[in-house]
Design a protein around this motif. Structure first.
Motif, mmCIF file in Angstrom:
data_model
loop_
_atom_site.group_PDB
_atom_site.id
_atom_site.type_symbol
_atom_site.label_atom_id
_atom_site.label_comp_id
_atom_site.label_asym_id
_atom_site.label_seq_id
_atom_site.Cartn_x
_atom_site.Cartn_y
_atom_site.Cartn_z
ATOM 1 N N LEU A 490 -37.078 -26.244 -10.498
ATOM 2 C CA LEU A 490 -38.367 -26.105 -9.879
ATOM 3 C C LEU A 490 -39.546 -26.409 -10.771
ATOM 4 O O LEU A 490 -40.051 -25.392 -11.617
ATOM 5 C CB LEU A 490 -38.465 -24.555 -9.098
ATOM 6 C CG LEU A 490 -37.587 -24.328 -8.111
ATOM 7 C CD1 LEU A 490 -37.649 -22.982 -7.585
ATOM 8 C CD2 LEU A 490 -38.017 -25.234 -6.888
ATOM 9 N N TRP A 491 -39.817 -27.458 -10.991
ATOM 10 C CA TRP A 491 -41.124 -27.844 -11.786
ATOM 11 C C TRP A 491 -41.623 -29.049 -10.818
ATOM 12 O O TRP A 491 -41.029 -29.430 -10.259
ATOM 13 C CB TRP A 491 -41.103 -28.239 -13.246
ATOM 14 C CG TRP A 491 -40.197 -29.339 -13.488
ATOM 15 C CD1 TRP A 491 -40.736 -30.835 -13.673
ATOM 16 C CD2 TRP A 491 -38.898 -29.467 -13.637
ATOM 17 N NE1 TRP A 491 -39.749 -31.711 -13.552
ATOM 18 C CE2 TRP A 491 -38.488 -30.943 -13.508
ATOM 19 C CE3 TRP A 491 -37.847 -28.693 -13.533
ATOM 20 C CZ2 TRP A 491 -37.349 -31.443 -13.846
ATOM 21 C CZ3 TRP A 491 -36.399 -29.270 -13.761
ATOM 22 C CH2 TRP A 491 -36.157 -30.600 -14.053
ATOM 23 N N GLY A 492 -43.170 -29.497 -11.144
ATOM 24 C CA GLY A 492 -43.828 -30.421 -10.338
ATOM 25 C C GLY A 492 -43.560 -30.278 -8.847
ATOM 26 O O GLY A 492 -44.027 -29.088 -8.196
ATOM 27 N N LEU A 495 -41.679 -27.595 -7.263
ATOM 28 C CA LEU A 495 -42.192 -26.122 -7.262
ATOM 29 C C LEU A 495 -43.258 -25.733 -6.249
ATOM 30 O O LEU A 495 -43.417 -25.000 -5.611
ATOM 31 C CB LEU A 495 -42.872 -25.924 -8.658
ATOM 32 C CG LEU A 495 -43.469 -24.586 -8.868
ATOM 33 C CD1 LEU A 495 -42.572 -23.550 -8.710
ATOM 34 C CD2 LEU A 495 -44.099 -24.413 -10.369
#
Lengths: 518, 442
Positions: A490-492, A495
């Motif tokens: 969960l990034w970018g 997320l």
């Protein structure tokens, strides 16, 4: 309930045994405590090994892979995408290993063709400019879900029975034989028993737990492997790192995605495993040595499986334990009608099933020969929705005028959901939201289920499948299934999607206040 | 303090306030600023308020890990202050929070979107998921739903064939134990009988026509029986909801209400319409669907904001900025594998030590995910500060969900934090301007 053979475990091996026995005219019941492929059979690359991976350290496994790979490509082509594969080395990789690789392949009978780094980059433009050596091999990608569903599907069509969510709780053993196997439905806690002449333990990483119920101890190690799925397909062929097996050294394309992995971490307990942030970061940094674009790729999912390794030695990560399989006839431990099959790998599942069925049949004095090395696997339709991209294609081709899109990211229609529900109900199973997620692309697209999960739930109520407040529990389970796969990536953009999902389902609907965590 | 002469863009004009963001916090800040005669410009993406449900929450859950729910939001806020929480509510008085709500609600009421609240208690309301939740202030169009639930009155809930995310049967089944007397009733939407899929915004527009309402009422009437209320998905018009609701009530002879549902929501469209059309009439320069690309600071401390991208570059000059750009969805915060960032001012953020600590293994873990309490830390004037409490720029303020130490999704405090912190930021700006003008006069 009565049957000739009780099979414990619904992975590739168990369902393969069910099909093998059915083709010999032997009746069986398969019990699975979770869902089909919920162990290692679902948590792998989906790689049909050419054998190249094992030529240096496990020649026997390499030979088996070559022979079995050929059989599967020929008889089960609907489960295989015959991509071909490459082994590539980058600057800094062991030059002795690079030089020895072709001769290892020759020794094991694994076809291998040397090509230049330029040719390799022409075939796979995303390969690093730092490639220093490359070989072409006969790897292919395989859809393990379709494989398992089709194997089980044929067995069921010939009279075998499948009991999902059914856990073995004990054996009644008298006079050196299992007389009854006690089982429990994990949803309803209903208990019943099954009487079988022979019991086959195909429980994979849980095989030792099953043996323990019969008073038998076997030595097993568990090795957890984590993999990441990219948003787009970034390679045409399988790309292997040309070195001794290590982390994140295989990139497998399949359908519209690519899968990079794995790690190998010993774990004490095969349950309650999930991909971690640390593993995710390791996979990306290692994998990008071969394919630098991985550093910037969007990942849609992470997942892991537990390799069941038979025996105890094998170095810190278990990679040196043989990937060959082990067939244990427990007659020696005073349980004459129990057989355990463990170890092995997806590529050799058919052979494992054959050897197991041979053993069981000989104990029952059944002489019918194995047919799975000759008969093609029939193509049935129950499984087609698991393949990324196939649902949109199908919808575009022939959608019903009154069809409704439940999942807009992956184009899963009402008709698809209906078919899955009908198929589950025809097997006397209650269709849950997570089950539909398991059997389709529902929730696997960009929205991660935030919208389509709610729509599918509303539809299940409309169909009358749910009649009280169970929907909140169902959607909680559905999201938790999705969450396991995304929480380490969960990034970018991912997320952002996760925040959207939580803002709807917690911020507005208060689902966290209405569901109780297990 | 003079208002700009026109809404046309004048590159020489120095605005008192630039509001960055077009969610509830950005809209509230713009309203409070123009109400105080500050010359104000606002930019942000078009979709800001579309993700709101129409409910204006204040707070109902604290501490979140205990799932403790409060009927009285002020008691929840008192508990939070008592624990010395760093939550934004700990920096604002109850009077200010109440005044902030009063000001925004009186504006929305005067523009045709009426709200109701009972000052000292949260209201209980049902959602399209079949859950019952607390909210502080609900659209008038949902009010009869609060009443009907309180009385557990016999109620007919209507849904429309093809509206995929709303099932009256689901609501009735899920609520069965608490509210047994709900009858679901599905009808084809008048004029859209042939469609397989219908969308909330289209239904809302169609209901603006009285013929549609009459046709709909005649579909529903046979199913009413002894029902004393009729519930609908939240699709009762965009601009003329009170008229539409009153007309339906008249022809059905029963009170009707809307049930909040998934985004993009019709009440969110209503809010957007009002903000888009009414705030410019109050003197706001609203740069719709324009994002701020970059910010520099002039020698005198004024902010120079580049807006509109390469194709239509504009330079805005402003004495102060209120950063109400939201979290990840609003792109007020960005993230990569290494951490989270505030892209415009590169503000220091309070955040977990690494990605391993961002999320729990369970999505619905009651403790809430630590990443959702990360954000911008501020002083009592809502000016961003660094880790030592030093103010970053004396004329930069922050409001809304970008603020640290609050998890609006789990505390149910999204609108409350947005509205009250926007109010606090604008008032802080006013105090500075008043002080300066007193100084100048002296």
């Amino acid at each position: 309930m009565q049957t000739q053979v009780l099979i414990i475990g619904g992975g590739a091996t168990g369902t393969g045994v069910a099909r093998d026995l059915a083709l010999r005219g032997v009746d069986s019941i398969l019990v699975e405590k979770g869902d089909l492929n919920s162990g290692a059979s679902g948590g792998n690359h989906g790689l049909l090994h050419s054998g190249g991976r094992y030529v240096s350290n496990d020649p026997e496994a390499a030979r088996e892979c070559k022979l079995e790979g050929d059989i599967i490509k020929k008889l089960m082509p609907q489960c295989v995408e015959n991509t071909g594969g490459l082994f590539v080395a980058v600057e800094g990789d062991d030059s002795n290993f690079i030089a020895d690789f072709p001769s290892f392949c020759v020794t094991c009978g694994v076809p291998c063709e040397s090509i230049t780094p330029e040719e390799a980059r022409f075939l796979e433009p995303t390969l690093s400019a730092k490639i220093i050596a490359a070989y072409k091999v006969e790897d292919a990608s395989i859809d393990p879900f379709r494989l398992t569903l089709l194997n089980m599907g044929q067995a069921v069509s010939m009279g075998s029975r499948l009991l999902r969510k059914t856990k073995v709780t004990g054996f009644d053993i008298r006079d050196k034989k299992i007389r009854n196997t006690r089982v429990m439905n994990v949803d309803t806690n209903e208990e019943f028993s099954i009487e079988a002449e022979q019991v086959v333990n195909c429980a994979g990483a849980w095989a030792d737990q099953v043996c323990r119920l019969a008073g038998i101890g076997i030595q097993m190690q568990y090795s957890k492997g984590t993999l990441l799925v990219t948003n787009d397909r970034i390679n045409y062929r399988i790309v292997n790192r040309l070195r001794r097996p290590s982390d994140a050294d295989i990139l497998v394309p399949g359908g519209t995605v690519s899968i990079i992995g794995t790690t190998s971490t010993p774990v004490e307990d095969p349950d309650a495993i999930y991909p971690t942030v640390e593993e995710t970061d390791l996979i990306i940094s290692e994998g990008s040595a071969m394919v630098p674009v991985l550093e910037r790729s969007r990942f849609v999912r992470a997942y892991c499986g537990v390799r069941p390794l038979f025996g105890k030695s094998g170095g810190s990560d278990g990679r040196s334990v043989s990937r060959g399989f082990t067939l244990l006839d427990h007659s020696n431990e005073n349980v004459e009608n129990l057989t355990t099959i463990t170890g092995g790998k997806l590529t050799t599942f058919r052979l494992m099933a054959e050897k197991t069925a041979d053993n069981v049949c000989s104990k029952m004095s059944i002489t019918a020969p194995c047919r799975t090395s000759i008969d093609p696997l029939p193509a049935a339709d129950d499984s087609r929705w698991t393949e990324p991209g196939i649902s949109p294609k199908k919808w575009m081709r022939s959608h019903q005028p009154d069809d409704i899109m439940i999942c807009e990211c992956e184009m899963v229609t009402k008709t698809v959901v209906d078919e899955i529900i009908d198929s589950l109900k025809s097997k006397n199973e209650r269709p849950g939201l997570a089950d539909i997620g398991h059997r389709s692309r529902l929730g696997k697209g960009a929205c991660q289920g935030a919208f389509c999960g709610a729509r599918a739930l509303a539809y299940l109520y409309e169909r009358g499948e749910f009649t009280w407040g169970e929907g909140l529990v169902e959607i909680g389970k559905f999201f938790q299934e999705r969450w396991k796969g995304i929480h380490s990536i969960l990034w970018g953009d991912q997320l952002i999607q996760a925040e959207l999902m939580e803002s709807i389902h917690c911020g507005l609907f208060d689902e966290e206040l209405h569901t109780t965590l297990k | 303090m003079a208002l700009p002469k026109s809404h046309n863009y004048d590159p020489a004009h120095v605005f008192d306030v630039m509001v960055i963001g077009s969610g509830i916090a950005g809209m509230a800040a713009s309203l409070f600023a123009v109400d105080r005669k500050l010359s104000t410009v606002q930019a942000g993406s078009a979709g800001g308020t579309l993700f709101t449900s129409g409910l204006l929450d204040l707070i109902s859950v604290y501490p979140i890990e205990e799932k403790k729910m409060w009927a009285d939001p002020w008691e929840a806020i008192a508990a939070l202050r008592n624990d010395e929480s760093l939550h934004p509510y700990a920096r604002i008085s109850n009077d200010e929070i109440q005044s902030a709500f009063d000001e925004i609600i009186s504006f929305l009421n005067s523009r045709g979107m009426k709200f109701r609240c009972e000052r000292n208690r949260n209201l209980k309301i049902i959602t399209s998921m079949g859950t019952v939740k607390y909210s502080y202030c609900v659209p008038e169009s949902m009010w009869h739903g609060v009443e009907a639930l309180e009385k557990r009155a016999p109620c007919c809930i209507v849904d429309f064939r093809g509206l995929k995310e709303f099932s009256a049967r689901q609501i009735a089944a899920t609520l069965h134990e608490t509210w047994p007397d709900i009858r679901p009733f599905r009808v084809p939407f008048p004029g859209m009988e042939q469609r397989n899929e219908v969308h909330a915004a289209h239904l809302a527009r169609a209901l603006e026509l009285s013929e549609t309402r009459i046709a709909l009422a005649s579909e529903i009437k046979p199913a009413i029986g002894d029902a004393r209320y009729v519930g609908f998905p939240a699709v009762l018009g965009i601009r003329r909801t009170p008229v539409i609701q009153a007309h339906l009530e008249k022809i059905l002879g029963l009170p009707v209400f809307e049930i909040p549902m998934m985004p993009a929501s019709v009440p969110g469209f209503r809010l957007k319409e009002i903000f888009d059309t009414e705030l410019p009439l109050k003197g706001l320069l609203r740069l719709i669907d324009k994002r701020v690309d970059s910010v520099t600071r002039a020698e005198n401390g004024n902010f120079l904001l580049n807006i509109g991208g390469e194709e239509q570059p504009q330079l805005i000059k402003a004495r102060t900025v209120i950063l109400a750009s939201g979290r990840f969805m609003g792109k007020g915060l960005l993230s990569d594998r290494k951490g989270i960032y505030e892209p415009l001012f590169n503000l220091p953020l309070s955040q977990p030590s690494g990605r391993h600590a961002w999320h729990h293994e369970q999505f619905l873990n009651p403790a809430g995910h630590p990443i959702n309490s990360a954000g911008v830390e501020v002083d009592d004037s809502f000016r961003p500060v660094d880790g030592t409490g030093r103010v970053i720029h004396e004329n930069l303020y922050a409001a809304g969900s970008i603020l640290a130490h609050q998890d609006w999704m789990r505390m149910k405090s999204g609108s409350g934090v947005a509205i009250s912190t926007a109010y606090a930021a604008v008032n802080a700006i006013m105090r500075v301007i008043m002080d300066r003008s007193i100084r100048d006069t002296a």
